[in-house]
Write a protein that holds these residues in place. Structure first.
Motif, short mmCIF file in Angstrom:
data_model
loop_
_atom_site.label_atom_id
_atom_site.label_comp_id
_atom_site.label_asym_id
_atom_site.label_seq_id
_atom_site.Cartn_x
_atom_site.Cartn_y
_atom_site.Cartn_z
N HIS A 188 0.82 -1.22 0.00
CA HIS A 188 0.00 0.00 0.00
C HIS A 188 0.84 1.26 0.00
O HIS A 188 0.35 2.34 0.32
CB HIS A 188 -0.96 -0.01 1.20
CG HIS A 188 -2.08 -0.97 1.03
ND1 HIS A 188 -3.22 -0.93 1.79
CD2 HIS A 188 -2.26 -2.01 0.17
CE1 HIS A 188 -4.04 -1.91 1.43
NE2 HIS A 188 -3.48 -2.57 0.45
N HIS A 210 0.48 -15.31 9.00
CA HIS A 210 1.00 -14.27 8.10
C HIS A 210 2.30 -13.74 8.70
O HIS A 210 2.77 -14.26 9.72
CB HIS A 210 -0.06 -13.17 7.90
CG HIS A 210 0.09 -12.47 6.57
ND1 HIS A 210 1.09 -11.56 6.31
CD2 HIS A 210 -0.65 -12.54 5.43
CE1 HIS A 210 0.97 -11.11 5.07
NE2 HIS A 210 -0.07 -11.69 4.50
N ALA A 227 5.63 -7.86 3.04
CA ALA A 227 5.42 -9.32 2.91
C ALA A 227 4.36 -9.66 1.87
O ALA A 227 4.07 -10.82 1.63
CB ALA A 227 5.02 -9.91 4.26
N SER A 228 3.77 -8.64 1.24
CA SER A 228 2.74 -8.89 0.23
C SER A 228 3.32 -9.55 -1.01
O SER A 228 4.48 -9.30 -1.38
CB SER A 228 2.11 -7.56 -0.19
OG SER A 228 1.33 -7.73 -1.35
N ALA A 229 2.49 -10.33 -1.68
CA ALA A 229 2.91 -10.91 -2.97
C ALA A 229 3.21 -9.82 -4.00
O ALA A 229 3.81 -10.10 -5.03
CB ALA A 229 1.82 -11.83 -3.50
N ARG A 230 2.83 -8.56 -3.72
CA ARG A 230 3.18 -7.48 -4.67
C ARG A 230 4.69 -7.30 -4.79
O ARG A 230 5.17 -6.81 -5.80
CB ARG A 230 2.53 -6.15 -4.26
CG ARG A 230 1.08 -6.09 -4.66
CD ARG A 230 0.49 -4.70 -4.60
NE ARG A 230 0.84 -3.80 -5.70
CZ ARG A 230 0.58 -4.01 -6.97
NH1 ARG A 230 -0.03 -5.11 -7.35
NH2 ARG A 230 0.91 -3.12 -7.88
N ARG A 253 -1.14 -17.66 -9.78
CA ARG A 253 -0.23 -16.52 -9.92
C ARG A 253 1.19 -16.89 -9.49
O ARG A 253 2.13 -16.13 -9.75
CB ARG A 253 -0.74 -15.32 -9.11
CG ARG A 253 -2.10 -14.83 -9.60
CD ARG A 253 -2.39 -13.41 -9.21
NE ARG A 253 -2.35 -13.18 -7.79
CZ ARG A 253 -1.69 -12.17 -7.22
NH1 ARG A 253 -1.03 -11.31 -7.95
NH2 ARG A 253 -1.72 -12.03 -5.92
N ARG A 265 -8.22 -7.38 -6.38
CA ARG A 265 -7.61 -6.04 -6.38
C ARG A 265 -7.29 -5.64 -7.82
O ARG A 265 -6.70 -6.41 -8.58
CB ARG A 265 -6.35 -6.04 -5.51
CG ARG A 265 -5.67 -4.68 -5.47
CD ARG A 265 -4.65 -4.58 -4.36
NE ARG A 265 -3.67 -3.53 -4.61
CZ ARG A 265 -2.71 -3.18 -3.79
NH1 ARG A 265 -2.59 -3.79 -2.63
NH2 ARG A 265 -1.86 -2.23 -4.10
N THR A 288 -7.12 -12.80 -6.48
CA THR A 288 -7.50 -11.60 -5.76
C THR A 288 -8.13 -10.56 -6.70
O THR A 288 -7.58 -10.30 -7.78
CB THR A 288 -6.29 -10.96 -5.03
OG1 THR A 288 -6.70 -9.67 -4.54
CG2 THR A 288 -5.09 -10.76 -5.94
N ASP A 303 -6.18 -13.76 -2.42
CA ASP A 303 -6.28 -15.00 -3.21
C ASP A 303 -6.71 -16.12 -2.27
O ASP A 303 -6.07 -16.32 -1.22
CB ASP A 303 -4.91 -15.37 -3.79
CG ASP A 303 -4.34 -14.30 -4.70
OD1 ASP A 303 -4.50 -14.42 -5.92
OD2 ASP A 303 -3.73 -13.33 -4.18
N ARG A 358 -2.49 -11.51 11.99
CA ARG A 358 -3.11 -12.58 11.19
C ARG A 358 -2.37 -13.89 11.45
O ARG A 358 -1.14 -13.94 11.26
CB ARG A 358 -3.04 -12.25 9.70
CG ARG A 358 -4.12 -11.32 9.23
CD ARG A 358 -3.89 -10.91 7.79
NE ARG A 358 -2.77 -9.97 7.68
CZ ARG A 358 -2.27 -9.53 6.54
NH1 ARG A 358 -2.77 -9.95 5.40
NH2 ARG A 358 -1.27 -8.66 6.53
N GLY A 398 -2.28 -3.42 4.12
CA GLY A 398 -1.94 -4.38 3.08
C GLY A 398 -0.97 -5.39 3.64
O GLY A 398 -0.67 -5.41 4.83
N TYR A 439 -7.67 -2.91 6.64
CA TYR A 439 -6.61 -3.38 7.53
C TYR A 439 -6.65 -2.76 8.92
O TYR A 439 -5.75 -3.00 9.72
CB TYR A 439 -5.24 -3.13 6.88
CG TYR A 439 -4.95 -4.16 5.81
CD1 TYR A 439 -4.28 -5.34 6.10
CD2 TYR A 439 -5.41 -3.97 4.51
CE1 TYR A 439 -4.05 -6.30 5.15
CE2 TYR A 439 -5.19 -4.93 3.54
CZ TYR A 439 -4.51 -6.09 3.86
OH TYR A 439 -4.29 -7.05 2.90
N ARG A 453 1.25 -12.26 -13.86
CA ARG A 453 1.34 -12.28 -12.39
C ARG A 453 0.29 -11.41 -11.72
O ARG A 453 -0.04 -11.60 -10.55
CB ARG A 453 2.75 -11.78 -11.99
CG ARG A 453 3.16 -11.99 -10.55
CD ARG A 453 3.88 -10.78 -9.98
NE ARG A 453 2.94 -9.71 -9.85
CZ ARG A 453 2.20 -9.48 -8.76
NH1 ARG A 453 2.36 -10.21 -7.68
NH2 ARG A 453 1.30 -8.51 -8.74
#
Ligand SMILES: C=C(O[C@@H]1CC(C(=O)O)=C[C@@H](OP(=O)(O)O)[C@H]1O)C(=O)O
Length: 385
Positions: free
Chosen positions: A18, A105, A125-128, A335, A58, A56, A329, A102, A121, A94, A47
């Motif tokens: 984010h 997580h 550690a996000s998949a982004r 992905r 988003r 997801t 997801d 979480r 977000g 969030y 991806r």
């Protein structure tokens, strides 16, 4: 350096889910390699979130901008910076998760390590974060095409939960895999896998699975014999991806059920080349590629953020419960396929350059002044195939 990868083809990823954006800086990319934003976008599109009904929702276009390191469509040999701006953040999802960890997580462990984290977000550690890796691998693919055109890296979904695909790594094609939204190589498993993901999502739950990957056309000789064995490098690369919990190559854990007589890969001369007639080694022996297909598998756990209430604690140490919110997801596998391909490509790229740097030139005593190293030469040396 916690966000760097590779020795000669070296990348540094940056960004939070984010924050302003995510991306990568690549140092050590050879010069005069054709590279456009379209080459990168093609891979980022495989991806990105929102690409189908089973990932997801988003909405991010994930548009790649090359900020440096190219001129007139070719690389300069200078650092290449690639950025993707974040555009669809919803931080309000969030609010509760900012104080309640979480389960499974990275929320608690980031706090334990840094005493602070991006609370909105998945943060870092996000998949982004994998956008930077996929973009760097798209650049590496351009270099591989120039240095060693025969190499092909292909991954697919091998299993989702207890649903197993039957896929032959020798013959499966990119078209088969990309022809379905799950990215499995077995057309018969597409519908069951889609149904399973939809079922668990509707139930506020999640599932994991296995991605399998083949590297075809890898020359013999890549990988270092001791600490940087090619399979060790692949294992580290794969286990650095979010949500991974396992790696195996060739016969893997199942190989422990065989005897040496059953397990060894016999050698034979085939079309003038040293080949093996089976491939339980998965293309790597003594940490070094042997010229056969490199075949490995990566286990991804069920996504941590689920829409079911579970026991947890707050950052100030009270027992509580948390039900996830936001856009996630229910299964990361579709992905994860381009992410696995990206990390395999980055390992190969680095080791091709390392092999070229150490072993890619004639021994000193055989050299004459006429065949001195030409820095403009970009083709692969003969012993790399
Ligand atoms: C957006 C992506 O995946 C995200 C991975 C993710 C997480 O916690 O890993 C959480 C979700 O995003 P947000 O941070 O907005 O809640 C996913 O949508 C992406 O990969 O591009």
């Amino acid at each position: 350096m916690s966000s760097s990868f590779g020795q000669l083809f070296r990348l540094h990823t940056f960004g939070e889910s984010h924050g302003g954006g995510v991306g990568v800086i690549i140092d050590g990319c050879p010069p005069r390699i054709p590279l456009s934003e379209a080459d990168i976008q093609r891979e980022l599109d495989r991806r990105r979130p929102g690409q189908s009904e089973i990932v997801t929702p988003r909405k991010e276009a994930d548009t790649a901008e090359i900020l440096s390191g190219t001129h007139d469509g070719v690389t300069l040999g200078t650092p290449i910076a690639i950025v993707v701006r974040n555009t669809d953040q919803r931080p309000s999802s969030y609010d509760e998760m900012a104080v309640k960890y979480r389960p499974s997580h990275a929320d608690y462990t980031y706090d334990a390590k840094y005493g602070i984290r991006a609370p909105s977000g998945g943060g870092r550690a996000s998949a982004r974060e994998t956008i930077g890796r996929v973009a760097a691998a798209a650049v590496a693919t351009q270099v591989l095409k120039a240095l060693h055109p025969g190499i092909e890296v292909l991954a697919w979904v091998k299993s989702i939960h207890d649903l197993n695909a039957t896929v032959d790594p020798e013959t499966v094609s990119f078209e088969t895999i990309e022809g379905n939204i799950v990215r499995t190589g077995d057309p018969a498993m597409v519908e069951p896998m889609i149904e399973r993901i939809k079922e668990v999502r509707a139930d506020g739950n999640s599932v994991g699975g296995v991605v399998e990957c083949v590297i075809r056309g890898c020359p013999p000789g890549l990988g270092e014999p001791v600490f940087d064995k090619l399979e060790a490098e692949l294992a580290k690369a794969m286990l650095s991806l979010p949500a991974t919990k396992g790696f195996e190559i060739g016969s893997g854990f199942a190989g422990t059920l065989l005897t040496g007589r059953e397990h060894n890969d016999p050698f034979r001369m085939i079309d003038g080349k040293i080949r093996t007639t089976s491939n339980r080694s998965g293309g790597i022996q003594g940490g070094i590629s042997n010229g056969e297909n490199i075949v490995f598998r990566v286990a991804f756990k069920p996504t941590a953020t689920i829409m079911t209430s579970q026991d947890t604690v707050t950052s100030s140490g009270e027992n509580t419960e948390l039900k996830g919110r936001g856009r996630h997801d229910a299964c990361v596998l579709p992905r994860a396929v381009p992410m696995v391909e990206a990390m395999a490509t980055l390992v190969l790229m680095d080791h091709l350059l390392r092999q070229r740097a150490q072993n890619g030139f004639p021994p000193v005593e055989e050299k004459s002044h006429e065949d001195d190293f030409d820095p403009n030469e970009t083709s692969a040396p003969a012993d790399l195939g």
